[in-house]
Design a protein around this motif. Structure first.
Motif, PDB file in Angstrom:
ATOM      1  N   GLY A  63      18.012 -15.074  -3.339  1.00 58.80           N
ATOM      2  CA  GLY A  63      16.487 -14.808  -3.766  1.00 58.80           C
ATOM      3  C   GLY A  63      15.520 -15.191  -2.768  1.00 58.80           C
ATOM      4  O   GLY A  63      14.415 -14.483  -2.613  1.00 58.80           O
ATOM      5  N   GLU A  64      15.739 -16.402  -2.170  1.00 54.07           N
ATOM      6  CA  GLU A  64      14.694 -16.878  -1.427  1.00 54.07           C
ATOM      7  C   GLU A  64      14.715 -16.223  -0.095  1.00 54.07           C
ATOM      8  O   GLU A  64      13.342 -15.700   0.524  1.00 54.07           O
ATOM      9  N   ILE A  65      15.673 -15.499   0.302  1.00 54.44           N
ATOM     10  CA  ILE A  65      15.768 -14.836   1.493  1.00 54.44           C
ATOM     11  C   ILE A  65      15.027 -13.102   1.150  1.00 54.44           C
ATOM     12  O   ILE A  65      14.347 -12.694   2.152  1.00 54.44           O
ATOM     13  N   LEU A  66      15.407 -12.782   0.028  1.00 54.52           N
ATOM     14  CA  LEU A  66      14.570 -11.470  -0.284  1.00 54.52           C
ATOM     15  C   LEU A  66      13.274 -11.631  -0.527  1.00 54.52           C
ATOM     16  O   LEU A  66      12.161 -11.045   0.040  1.00 54.52           O
ATOM     17  N   ALA A  67      12.763 -12.822  -0.855  1.00 57.08           N
ATOM     18  CA  ALA A  67      11.385 -12.993  -1.053  1.00 57.08           C
ATOM     19  C   ALA A  67      10.674 -13.272   0.229  1.00 57.08           C
ATOM     20  O   ALA A  67       9.619 -12.511   0.461  1.00 57.08           O
ATOM     21  N   ARG A  98      23.066  -8.523   3.763  1.00 58.49           N
ATOM     22  CA  ARG A  98      24.250  -7.930   3.411  1.00 58.49           C
ATOM     23  C   ARG A  98      24.496  -8.171   1.935  1.00 58.49           C
ATOM     24  O   ARG A  98      24.751  -6.957   1.227  1.00 58.49           O
ATOM     25  N   ASN A  99      24.616  -9.291   1.386  1.00 56.02           N
ATOM     26  CA  ASN A  99      25.049  -9.447   0.111  1.00 56.02           C
ATOM     27  C   ASN A  99      23.951  -9.038  -0.968  1.00 56.02           C
ATOM     28  O   ASN A  99      23.996  -8.441  -2.036  1.00 56.02           O
ATOM     29  N   VAL A 100      22.653  -9.384  -0.503  1.00 58.89           N
ATOM     30  CA  VAL A 100      21.580  -8.820  -1.306  1.00 58.89           C
ATOM     31  C   VAL A 100      21.447  -7.494  -1.412  1.00 58.89           C
ATOM     32  O   VAL A 100      21.383  -6.815  -2.415  1.00 58.89           O
ATOM     33  N   TYR A 101      21.672  -6.612  -0.158  1.00 54.85           N
ATOM     34  CA  TYR A 101      21.671  -5.195  -0.296  1.00 54.85           C
ATOM     35  C   TYR A 101      22.584  -4.758  -1.584  1.00 54.85           C
ATOM     36  O   TYR A 101      22.714  -3.655  -2.150  1.00 54.85           O
ATOM     37  N   ARG A 102      24.008  -5.377  -1.435  1.00 49.55           N
ATOM     38  CA  ARG A 102      25.043  -4.837  -2.203  1.00 49.55           C
ATOM     39  C   ARG A 102      24.711  -4.910  -3.836  1.00 49.55           C
ATOM     40  O   ARG A 102      24.981  -4.140  -4.701  1.00 49.55           O
ATOM     41  N   LYS A 103      23.971  -6.057  -4.007  1.00 45.94           N
ATOM     42  CA  LYS A 103      23.797  -6.522  -5.394  1.00 45.94           C
ATOM     43  C   LYS A 103      22.715  -5.701  -5.994  1.00 45.94           C
ATOM     44  O   LYS A 103      22.694  -5.617  -7.136  1.00 45.94           O
ATOM     45  N   ILE A 104      21.544  -5.505  -5.172  1.00 42.86           N
ATOM     46  CA  ILE A 104      20.535  -4.762  -5.648  1.00 42.86           C
ATOM     47  C   ILE A 104      20.612  -3.336  -5.413  1.00 42.86           C
ATOM     48  O   ILE A 104      19.892  -2.548  -5.831  1.00 42.86           O
ATOM     49  N   GLY A 105      21.761  -2.663  -4.628  1.00 41.73           N
ATOM     50  CA  GLY A 105      21.874  -1.286  -4.531  1.00 41.73           C
ATOM     51  C   GLY A 105      20.898  -0.990  -3.578  1.00 41.73           C
ATOM     52  O   GLY A 105      20.533   0.371  -3.588  1.00 41.73           O
ATOM     53  N   LEU A 156       0.942  -1.207   0.070  1.00 41.37           N
ATOM     54  CA  LEU A 156       0.101  -0.059  -0.055  1.00 41.37           C
ATOM     55  C   LEU A 156       0.938   1.336   0.054  1.00 41.37           C
ATOM     56  O   LEU A 156       0.402   2.335  -0.632  1.00 41.37           O
ATOM     57  N   ARG A 157       1.973   1.220   0.446  1.00 36.89           N
ATOM     58  CA  ARG A 157       2.695   2.464   0.697  1.00 36.89           C
ATOM     59  C   ARG A 157       3.461   2.658  -1.023  1.00 36.89           C
ATOM     60  O   ARG A 157       3.788   3.538  -1.308  1.00 36.89           O
ATOM     61  N   LEU A 158       3.688   1.529  -1.622  1.00 36.01           N
ATOM     62  CA  LEU A 158       4.068   1.614  -2.763  1.00 36.01           C
ATOM     63  C   LEU A 158       2.979   2.194  -3.594  1.00 36.01           C
ATOM     64  O   LEU A 158       3.214   3.175  -4.633  1.00 36.01           O
ATOM     65  N   ASN A 214      19.320  -0.525   2.970  1.00 35.88           N
ATOM     66  CA  ASN A 214      18.849  -1.190   4.229  1.00 35.88           C
ATOM     67  C   ASN A 214      17.734  -2.206   3.911  1.00 35.88           C
ATOM     68  O   ASN A 214      17.173  -2.322   2.750  1.00 35.88           O
ATOM     69  N   ARG A 215      17.144  -2.695   4.842  1.00 34.39           N
ATOM     70  CA  ARG A 215      16.180  -3.331   4.760  1.00 34.39           C
ATOM     71  C   ARG A 215      14.789  -2.860   4.048  1.00 34.39           C
ATOM     72  O   ARG A 215      14.225  -3.518   2.977  1.00 34.39           O
ATOM     73  N   ALA A 216      14.132  -1.969   4.461  1.00 34.06           N
ATOM     74  CA  ALA A 216      13.270  -1.200   3.929  1.00 34.06           C
ATOM     75  C   ALA A 216      13.240  -0.918   2.347  1.00 34.06           C
ATOM     76  O   ALA A 216      12.695  -0.734   1.523  1.00 34.06           O
ATOM     77  N   GLN A 217      14.766  -0.564   2.264  1.00 31.41           N
ATOM     78  CA  GLN A 217      15.077   0.065   0.856  1.00 31.41           C
ATOM     79  C   GLN A 217      15.133  -1.286  -0.141  1.00 31.41           C
ATOM     80  O   GLN A 217      14.618  -1.180  -1.272  1.00 31.41           O
ATOM     81  N   ALA A 218      15.411  -2.475   0.263  1.00 27.32           N
ATOM     82  CA  ALA A 218      15.419  -3.664  -0.264  1.00 27.32           C
ATOM     83  C   ALA A 218      14.055  -3.708  -0.871  1.00 27.32           C
ATOM     84  O   ALA A 218      13.809  -4.402  -2.079  1.00 27.32           O
ATOM     85  N   VAL A 219      13.087  -3.777   0.144  1.00 25.27           N
ATOM     86  CA  VAL A 219      11.732  -4.231  -0.158  1.00 25.27           C
ATOM     87  C   VAL A 219      11.143  -3.347  -1.177  1.00 25.27           C
ATOM     88  O   VAL A 219      10.293  -3.931  -1.958  1.00 25.27           O
ATOM     89  N   ARG A 220      11.350  -2.241  -0.876  1.00 23.54           N
ATOM     90  CA  ARG A 220      10.742  -1.087  -2.029  1.00 23.54           C
ATOM     91  C   ARG A 220      11.396  -1.363  -3.503  1.00 23.54           C
ATOM     92  O   ARG A 220      10.622  -1.385  -4.236  1.00 23.54           O
ATOM     93  N   ILE A 221      12.706  -1.551  -3.342  1.00 19.83           N
ATOM     94  CA  ILE A 221      13.273  -1.767  -4.947  1.00 19.83           C
ATOM     95  C   ILE A 221      12.800  -3.325  -5.480  1.00 19.83           C
ATOM     96  O   ILE A 221      12.338  -3.176  -6.855  1.00 19.83           O
ATOM     97  N   ALA A 222      12.566  -4.085  -4.736  1.00 16.82           N
ATOM     98  CA  ALA A 222      11.833  -5.564  -5.098  1.00 16.82           C
ATOM     99  C   ALA A 222      10.389  -5.214  -5.661  1.00 16.82           C
ATOM    100  O   ALA A 222      10.239  -5.652  -6.647  1.00 16.82           O
ATOM    101  N   LEU A 223       9.661  -4.376  -4.612  1.00 10.16           N
ATOM    102  CA  LEU A 223       8.196  -4.358  -5.014  1.00 10.16           C
ATOM    103  C   LEU A 223       8.022  -3.270  -6.600  1.00 10.16           C
ATOM    104  O   LEU A 223       7.335  -3.560  -7.120  1.00 10.16           O
ATOM    105  N   GLN A 224       8.869  -2.410  -6.448  1.00  9.15           N
ATOM    106  CA  GLN A 224       8.708  -1.224  -7.549  1.00  9.15           C
ATOM    107  C   GLN A 224       9.134  -2.033  -8.758  1.00  9.15           C
ATOM    108  O   GLN A 224       8.698  -1.737  -9.997  1.00  9.15           O
TER     109      GLN A 224
END
Length: 222
Positions: free
Chosen positions: A161-165, A192-199, A115-117, A202-212
């Motif tokens: 990928g499993e952890i990001l999901a 930490r590896n996920v954050y680095r690879k997708i740019g 909903l934030r998205l 932090n946690r909230a930004q990773a979720v936003r990048i994945a959703l967008q």
């Protein structure tokens, strides 16, 4: 902020309120149990910012109710919240003006993230793992259609990928560790590896990048 929850089940309406208040603690949550009640509520809501709509409540007649609502408030995002979701349902809803489609099976945290998205101006679509197969009475998930993994997610390992999901679903490190039978410290290292690879910073930004991006966890190919 005013948010209209239009669903004929009071339990659903009441259950959504605590999560919607995470969007805005001072939000005015309006109720409607039928299409006519929803249209009346819209008329009396000058500060309406978001509508959550159940396609199966009385008076809806499929997507016709959505079309009526969008005609009244073309600039207000309407998100379908449904217990039944097929690819055809999702596509048809978005083509009719919905700003998102959220299955009722998602976690509360994942719903708030979605909903934030939507409130930021994006469209939210569910992961393919939520789509149901009408031939199996909605009981079995349909295997996602093969698709190229978009960058930068193509850099993620299967485990990452499993952890990001799991992260997108709003689970804590401890919950992810239990679900994947790993140590919590291992989850932190992978994140930490996920954050680095997708740019992501932090946690909230990773979720936003994945959703967008519309990223979904690709299926295992045997």
């Amino acid at each position: 902020m005013q948010i209209l929850v239009a669903d004929d089940h009071k339990l659903v309406r009441d259950g959504l309120k605590p999560f919607l208040q995470e969007l805005d603690p001072g939000a005015d949550i309006l109720d409607a149990a039928t299409l006519s009640e929803a249209l009346q509520a819209i008329e009396g809501a000058p500060n309406l910012s978001l509508i959550l709509l159940d396609l199966m409540m009385p008076g809806m007649d499929g997507l016709d109710g959505l079309v009526q609502i969008k005609a009244k408030v073309p600039n207000i995002p309407v998100v379908i919240v449904s217990g039944y979701s097929t690819r055809d349902h999702v596509v048809a809803a978005v083509q009719s003006g919905a700003a998102g489609f959220i299955p009722k099976t998602v976690s509360g945290t994942a719903m708030v993230n979605a909903l934030r998205l939507v409130l930021s101006g994006e469209t939210y679509l569910p992961s393919s793992s939520f789509f149901e197969d009408p031939a199996n009475q909605g009981a079995q998930p349909i295997a996602p259609k093969p698709a190229a993994v978009p960058p930068p997610f193509d850099r993620l390992s299967r485990r990452e990928g499993e952890i990001l999901a799991q992260l997108v679903e709003g689970r804590t490190n401890k919950e992810i560790a239990i679900a994947l039978s790993l140590q919590e410290i291992t989850i932190k290292v992978h994140l930490r590896n996920v954050y680095r690879k997708i740019g992501a910073a932090n946690r909230a930004q990773a979720v936003r990048i994945a959703l967008q991006s519309g990223w979904i966890m690709p299926p295992v190919i045997n």
